[in-house]
Design an enzyme around this catalytic site. Structure first.
Site, short mmCIF file in Angstrom:
data_model
loop_
_atom_site.label_atom_id
_atom_site.label_comp_id
_atom_site.label_asym_id
_atom_site.label_seq_id
_atom_site.Cartn_x
_atom_site.Cartn_y
_atom_site.Cartn_z
N ASP A 21 13.35 -5.15 -2.51
CA ASP A 21 12.08 -5.66 -1.96
C ASP A 21 12.45 -6.65 -0.88
OD1 ASP A 21 9.00 -5.64 -3.33
OD2 ASP A 21 9.38 -7.17 -1.80
N TYR B 131 -4.43 1.72 7.11
CA TYR B 131 -3.71 2.12 5.89
C TYR B 131 -3.91 3.62 5.63
CZ TYR B 131 -2.76 2.33 0.82
OH TYR B 131 -2.30 2.66 -0.44
N1 SER Z 1 -5.54 0.52 -4.07
C1 SER Z 1 -5.37 0.77 -2.66
C2 SER Z 1 -6.17 -0.15 -1.85
O1 SER Z 1 -7.18 -0.61 -2.33
C3 SER Z 1 -5.75 2.19 -2.35
O2 SER Z 1 -4.64 2.97 -2.31
O3 SER Z 1 -5.84 -0.39 -0.73
#
Ligand code: SER
Length: 319
Positions: free
Chosen positions: A34, A141
């Site tokens: 990490d 993301y």
């Molecule tokens: N748990 C993640 C998020 O909320 C989704 O992959 O970003």
């Protein structure tokens, strides 16, 4: 004998997955890495500091430990990603490409890389979202996870790399905390409940999202990695389903055990992210291909979360 490297081992999933892999494979066979220093749970075994953007450092660790398998978990999640889009793209994308390239150039046989329900977006059918459907994610993301899925499939087809992946829903466990995600509320709510504190929820009461208890997520990951290669028909990432609920429903399930629990709603910028994610997921491909079946529903998870967190709190109280 496999020697396993876990990146992002200090994260919510990494902490528990490393622990389970060490139990199954032997502590010395699982190298946790990490960018942050090791947390308590990881201190029982080998640990290396690793920035996944540093390919030469990654190669050094792979050669030093004769790594044969990688669980590449290091990433920035949805809500945190919106604060630093370019940095998120770099870490999520360059990090994955570094791992894929390192695998191609070394003795790595198999890779696990997590994708997410965030690959779906506002134009995706939101109920029982199919394995193959419209994917127009609108968070950085989600964009990085969708691109990552394409890269994983590409490396499988082009180079024969045995890359495997699931689209995790929101993950809920009592051992480790998430950070920077949109589904994080469903972990924090249990902590507040057992501490007898009110909970301010950053999503609206009726926002339904797919979720999964951590032990199901760990088991899914291990079962997927154990499946014979011919059973794996999806080389991008498998839909994976545990349960779906709203904040109102999780609060009601907590109140069954802690009737005085109080929740209030103060939606913030994460509401928009949640609104564009599915309500529920069709994971029949994972069930058909490698026999996936979740064990935890909301009721069972709430019981276990409250019991375990209460024990943990009691153990932490000084004599
Ligand atoms: N748990 C993640 C998020 O909320 C989704 O992959 O970003």
């Amino acid at each position: 004998m496999e020697t396993i490297l876990v990146t992002g081992a200090c994260g919510q999933l990494g902490t528990e997955l490393t622990e389970e892999l060490r139990i199954r494979r032997g502590t010395e066979r699982v190298i946790a890495t990490d960018i942050n220093p090791p947390n308590e749970a990881l201190k029982n075994g080998p640990f290396e500091t690793l920035d996944v953007l540093d390919r030469s450092q990654l190669m050094e660790i792979i050669h030093k430990h004769n790594i044969t398998r990688i669980y590449h978990l290091a990433a920035i999640l949805s809500a945190a990603g919106e604060k630093h889009p370019i940095r998120t793209w770099d870490i999520n994308m360059e990090g994955l490409l570094n791992v894929l390239e390192a695998a191609r150039e070394s003795n790595i046989k198999r890779i696990f890389w997590p994708s997410s329900i965030a690959v779906f977006g506002p134009t995706t059918p939101s109920v029982n979202t199919p394995q193959r459907t419209v994917m127009e994610p609108d968070t950085i993301y989600g964009i990085s996870k969708l691109a990552g899925e394409r890269w994983c499939e590409y490396y499988n087809i082009r180079y024969g790399l045995d890359v495997r992946s699931v689209r995790y829903p929101g993950l809920i466990g009592w051992k480790s905390l998430p950070g920077g995600g949109t589904t994080d509320y469903a972990v924090e709510i249990y902590h507040k409940a057992v501490e007898n504190e009110p909970f301010s929820c950053f999503l609206k009461s009726d926002t339904c999202l797919p979720m999964m208890y951590m032990s199901d997520a760990i088991r899914a990951t291990i079962e997927l990695l154990q499946a014979p290669p011919e059973k794996i028909s999806v080389r991008s990432s498998y839909n994976l389903s545990g349960m779906s609920f709203t904040p109102e429903e999780i609060a009601a399930s907590i109140k069954q055990t802690i009737p005085e629990f109080n929740i209030e709603y103060a939606p913030d910028e994460r509401q928009k992210i949640a609104d564009n994610w599915p309500d529920s997921i069709d994971d029949s491909q994972a069930r058909d291909d490698w026999g996936w079946k979740p064990e935890f529903d909301l009721k069972k998870m709430t019981k276990e979360m409250i019991e375990r967190l209460s024990e943990k709190n009691q153990a932490a109280v000084p004599e």
